[in-house]
Design a protein around this motif. Structure first.
Motif, mmCIF file in Angstrom:
data_model
loop_
_atom_site.group_PDB
_atom_site.id
_atom_site.type_symbol
_atom_site.label_atom_id
_atom_site.label_comp_id
_atom_site.label_asym_id
_atom_site.label_seq_id
_atom_site.Cartn_x
_atom_site.Cartn_y
_atom_site.Cartn_z
ATOM 1 N N PRO A 23 -36.345 -86.986 -72.996
ATOM 2 C CA PRO A 23 -37.098 -86.411 -71.874
ATOM 3 C C PRO A 23 -37.794 -85.093 -72.178
ATOM 4 C CG PRO A 23 -34.729 -86.173 -71.513
ATOM 5 C CD PRO A 23 -34.899 -87.077 -72.707
ATOM 6 N N ALA A 24 -37.191 -84.247 -73.022
ATOM 7 C CA ALA A 24 -37.842 -82.967 -73.329
ATOM 8 C C ALA A 24 -39.128 -83.195 -74.115
ATOM 9 C CB ALA A 24 -36.886 -82.057 -74.093
ATOM 10 N N ARG A 25 -39.064 -84.053 -75.117
ATOM 11 C CA ARG A 25 -40.262 -84.320 -75.912
ATOM 12 C C ARG A 25 -41.335 -85.009 -75.063
ATOM 13 N NH1 ARG A 25 -41.018 -83.912 -81.225
ATOM 14 N NH2 ARG A 25 -42.878 -84.885 -82.108
ATOM 15 N N ALA A 26 -40.905 -85.956 -74.215
ATOM 16 C CA ALA A 26 -41.859 -86.651 -73.352
ATOM 17 C C ALA A 26 -42.530 -85.683 -72.390
ATOM 18 C CB ALA A 26 -41.151 -87.763 -72.584
ATOM 19 N N MET A 159 -29.505 -73.615 -53.805
ATOM 20 C CA MET A 159 -30.821 -73.913 -54.350
ATOM 21 C C MET A 159 -30.769 -75.191 -55.179
ATOM 22 S SD MET A 159 -31.333 -71.274 -57.545
ATOM 23 C CE MET A 159 -32.663 -72.274 -58.230
ATOM 24 N N ALA A 160 -31.926 -75.751 -55.430
ATOM 25 C CA ALA A 160 -32.117 -76.885 -56.329
ATOM 26 C C ALA A 160 -33.597 -76.926 -56.679
ATOM 27 C CB ALA A 160 -31.681 -78.197 -55.687
ATOM 28 N N GLY A 161 -33.922 -77.526 -57.820
ATOM 29 C CA GLY A 161 -35.331 -77.555 -58.200
ATOM 30 C C GLY A 161 -35.630 -78.563 -59.276
ATOM 31 N N GLU A 162 -36.804 -78.424 -59.896
ATOM 32 C CA GLU A 162 -37.328 -79.367 -60.871
ATOM 33 C C GLU A 162 -37.365 -78.720 -62.254
ATOM 34 O OE1 GLU A 162 -40.456 -81.239 -57.565
ATOM 35 O OE2 GLU A 162 -41.215 -80.307 -59.401
ATOM 36 N N ARG A 163 -36.950 -79.492 -63.270
ATOM 37 C CA ARG A 163 -36.967 -78.957 -64.634
ATOM 38 C C ARG A 163 -37.824 -79.856 -65.526
ATOM 39 N NH1 ARG A 163 -31.397 -77.592 -67.729
ATOM 40 N NH2 ARG A 163 -31.178 -79.853 -67.534
ATOM 41 N N LEU A 164 -37.244 -80.707 -66.357
ATOM 42 C CA LEU A 164 -38.028 -81.555 -67.259
ATOM 43 C C LEU A 164 -38.925 -82.505 -66.465
ATOM 44 C CD1 LEU A 164 -35.313 -82.446 -69.936
ATOM 45 C CD2 LEU A 164 -37.003 -80.595 -69.981
ATOM 46 N N HIS A 165 -40.125 -82.758 -67.020
ATOM 47 C CA HIS A 165 -41.113 -83.559 -66.292
ATOM 48 C C HIS A 165 -41.754 -84.573 -67.236
ATOM 49 C CE1 HIS A 165 -44.752 -83.445 -63.290
ATOM 50 N NE2 HIS A 165 -44.189 -84.632 -63.373
ATOM 51 N N PRO A 166 -40.999 -85.598 -67.666
ATOM 52 C CA PRO A 166 -41.627 -86.670 -68.437
ATOM 53 C C PRO A 166 -42.615 -87.437 -67.551
ATOM 54 C CG PRO A 166 -39.212 -86.772 -68.543
ATOM 55 C CD PRO A 166 -39.569 -85.826 -67.450
ATOM 56 N N PRO A 167 -43.561 -88.135 -68.141
ATOM 57 C CA PRO A 167 -44.530 -88.877 -67.321
ATOM 58 C C PRO A 167 -43.841 -89.847 -66.356
ATOM 59 C CG PRO A 167 -45.249 -88.817 -69.612
ATOM 60 C CD PRO A 167 -43.862 -88.249 -69.583
ATOM 61 N N GLY A 168 -44.154 -89.704 -65.065
ATOM 62 C CA GLY A 168 -43.624 -90.590 -64.053
ATOM 63 C C GLY A 168 -42.252 -90.218 -63.518
ATOM 64 N N TRP A 169 -41.650 -89.157 -64.078
ATOM 65 C CA TRP A 169 -40.295 -88.776 -63.704
ATOM 66 C C TRP A 169 -40.215 -87.257 -63.552
ATOM 67 C CZ3 TRP A 169 -36.392 -92.592 -63.439
ATOM 68 C CH2 TRP A 169 -36.760 -93.846 -63.932
ATOM 69 N N THR A 170 -39.280 -86.772 -62.742
ATOM 70 C CA THR A 170 -39.000 -85.341 -62.668
ATOM 71 C C THR A 170 -37.492 -85.145 -62.547
ATOM 72 O OG1 THR A 170 -41.108 -84.845 -61.593
ATOM 73 C CG2 THR A 170 -39.390 -83.182 -61.427
ATOM 74 N N GLU A 171 -36.975 -84.236 -63.371
ATOM 75 C CA GLU A 171 -35.539 -83.947 -63.380
ATOM 76 C C GLU A 171 -35.169 -82.962 -62.274
ATOM 77 O OE1 GLU A 171 -32.197 -82.325 -66.568
ATOM 78 O OE2 GLU A 171 -34.222 -81.494 -66.571
ATOM 79 N N ILE A 172 -34.160 -83.288 -61.497
ATOM 80 C CA ILE A 172 -33.597 -82.350 -60.531
ATOM 81 C C ILE A 172 -32.536 -81.522 -61.245
ATOM 82 C CG2 ILE A 172 -32.281 -82.114 -58.389
ATOM 83 C CD1 ILE A 172 -33.592 -84.627 -57.370
ATOM 84 N N SER A 173 -32.619 -80.207 -61.099
ATOM 85 C CA SER A 173 -31.732 -79.318 -61.845
ATOM 86 C C SER A 173 -31.418 -78.078 -61.008
ATOM 87 C CB SER A 173 -32.399 -78.923 -63.163
ATOM 88 O OG SER A 173 -31.548 -78.137 -63.961
ATOM 89 N N ALA A 174 -30.548 -77.223 -61.566
ATOM 90 C CA ALA A 174 -30.159 -75.958 -60.937
ATOM 91 C C ALA A 174 -29.616 -76.164 -59.527
ATOM 92 C CB ALA A 174 -31.331 -74.976 -60.924
ATOM 93 N N VAL A 175 -28.875 -77.243 -59.328
ATOM 94 C CA VAL A 175 -28.252 -77.492 -58.025
ATOM 95 C C VAL A 175 -27.004 -76.626 -57.927
ATOM 96 C CG1 VAL A 175 -27.238 -79.223 -56.498
ATOM 97 C CG2 VAL A 175 -29.087 -79.868 -58.070
ATOM 98 N N CYS A 176 -26.997 -75.674 -57.012
ATOM 99 C CA CYS A 176 -25.847 -74.779 -56.905
ATOM 100 C C CYS A 176 -25.715 -74.231 -55.493
ATOM 101 C CB CYS A 176 -25.939 -73.644 -57.915
ATOM 102 S SG CYS A 176 -27.431 -72.629 -57.808
ATOM 103 N N THR A 177 -24.477 -73.905 -55.143
ATOM 104 C CA THR A 177 -24.160 -73.405 -53.803
ATOM 105 C C THR A 177 -23.169 -72.257 -53.925
ATOM 106 O OG1 THR A 177 -24.417 -75.638 -52.904
ATOM 107 C CG2 THR A 177 -23.287 -74.039 -51.522
#
Length: 261
Positions: A23-26, A159-177
């Motif tokens: 996913p990182a390379r993509a 909070m929560a947000g978006e990190r890696l962004h391969p074509p057609g996909w987005t990673e949900i990350s930094a989910v914390c409370t």
């Protein structure tokens, strides 16, 4: 009822490659190409954005030399999913088994209490990250995509947000409370809200976590994520001496993740 083993039903090595296998390379050769820092065939994000670096599928000695030059003498290189042998002079600094989940039925929806976070919120984000340890978050990570937060009494508590962004996909990350408000379902609401934004772009959410993070895994499976594959989170330290003919780049260090990614 006992849960199935993480490898049950996963693709066999003979199956066709998938964009989420690397996913990182993509991402860095696709939607995040504007972040890409190349040296030879090795590509990484800027060190103040996120630690991820991507090697070719079968790295050569020159590729490892380029990775060492990017890291700097004694710098650490993240190895997401790397299963091969390290060359002489490299040292494994950590390795933890991980899992990759994909959306297969999330009840994605906007949240009226969620607010968009931006660069001005980074100091408060870093404070929340330090207290909850969801994984690496750096001063410019906010630039990777949409980050949403919930405030109580003006203070950022989830909070929560978006990190890696391969074509057609987005990673949900930094989910914390914040521990003071856990149990109120804020993480679930924010995952739904971030996923809604991803789906609105016609993309599919996915995420990573540690294979031993049973609390997060139970939550993700209950929300509608499906296990796609096992992987590994790791890092290796580059040789202290630059390899002949290679010019060292800026030194970097990869923080060992808490793996509640």
């Amino acid at each position: 009822m006992p849960r199935s083993h993480p490898s049950a039903g996963l693709p066999r090595p003979t199956d066709l490659p998938h964009v989420l296998d690397h996913p990182a390379r993509a991402a860095l050769t696709g939607p995040h190409a504007h972040f890409a820092e190349w040296r030879g065939r090795v590509v990484r994000y800027p060190v103040d954005v996120t630690p991820w670096l991507a090697l070719p599928d079968e790295p050569t000695a020159d590729d490892w030399a380029d990775a060492a030059a990017l890291a700097g003498p004694g710098g650490e290189v993240p190895l997401l999913g790397f299963q091969g042998q390290l060359p002489d002079g490299w040292e494994v600094t950590f390795r933890v088994e991980g899992v990759q989940y994909v959306d297969e039925g999330l009840a994605a929806a906007p949240d009226p209490e969620a607010v968009r976070l931006g660069p001005a919120d980074v100091p408060e984000i870093l404070d929340l990250i330090a207290r909850t340890r969801p994984g690496p978050f750096l001063p410019r990570t906010i630039e990777l995509g949409t980050y949403l937060g919930i405030r109580r009494g003006g203070a950022l508590v989830a909070m929560a947000g978006e990190r890696l962004h391969p074509p057609g996909w987005t990673e949900i990350s930094a989910v914390c409370t914040d521990p003071a408000v856990r149990g109120e379902g804020l993480a679930t609401r924010l995952i739904h809200a971030v996923a809604h934004g991803i789906r609105e772009r016609g993309e599919t959410p996915f995420l990573h976590t540690g294979a031993g993070n049973t609390h997060a895994i139970r939550l993700y499976e209950a929300l509608g994520f499906r296990l796609r594959r096992t992987t590994a989170f790791g890092a290796a330290r580059a040789p202290e001496r630059p390899l002949k003919g290679r010019t060292p780049a800026q030194s970097s260090s990869v923080p060992a993740p808490d793996l509640a990614l």
